[in-house]
Design a protein around this motif. Structure first.
Motif, PDB file in Angstrom:
ATOM      1  N   GLN A 122     -10.291 -71.357   6.125  1.00  0.00           N
ATOM      2  CA  GLN A 122      -9.247 -70.923   5.186  1.00  0.00           C
ATOM      3  C   GLN A 122      -9.315 -69.428   4.865  1.00  0.00           C
ATOM      4  N   LYS A 127      -8.522 -70.932  12.634  1.00  0.00           N
ATOM      5  CA  LYS A 127      -7.507 -70.575  11.639  1.00  0.00           C
ATOM      6  C   LYS A 127      -7.651 -69.096  11.309  1.00  0.00           C
ATOM      7  N   ASN A 150     -15.417 -73.931   3.743  1.00  0.00           N
ATOM      8  CA  ASN A 150     -14.233 -73.087   3.924  1.00  0.00           C
ATOM      9  C   ASN A 150     -13.266 -73.654   4.953  1.00  0.00           C
TER      10      ASN A 150
END
Length: 70
Positions: free
Chosen positions: A17, A53, A14
């Protein structure tokens, strides 16, 4: 635990994200199962709580894991 391993691999792929709950849902886990797996991974020092993120969890660096396990 099969789901824990699947979630951990998905977390690696991932790369921040998706948030942690959406990632769990993507692999077929509900929110409660996802939170239990996150708790297990935290207790095993495989992940740590750091904003990465969109995701709030990040893989622990190998050196940190080795120090904590000793």
């Amino acid at each position: 635990m099969k789901n824990k391993d699947r979630y951990f691999k998905a977390l690696i792929e991932n790369n921040g994200q998706l948030n942690e709950i959406d990632l769990g849902e993507k692999i077929g886990l509900n929110e409660e199962e996802t939170r239990e797996i996150i708790t297990l991974l935290l207790s095993e020092y495989k992940i740590e709580y750091i904003e990465n993120k969109v995701c709030n969890y990040s893989l622990m660096k190998t050196t940190k894991r080795k120090k904590k396990n000793k």
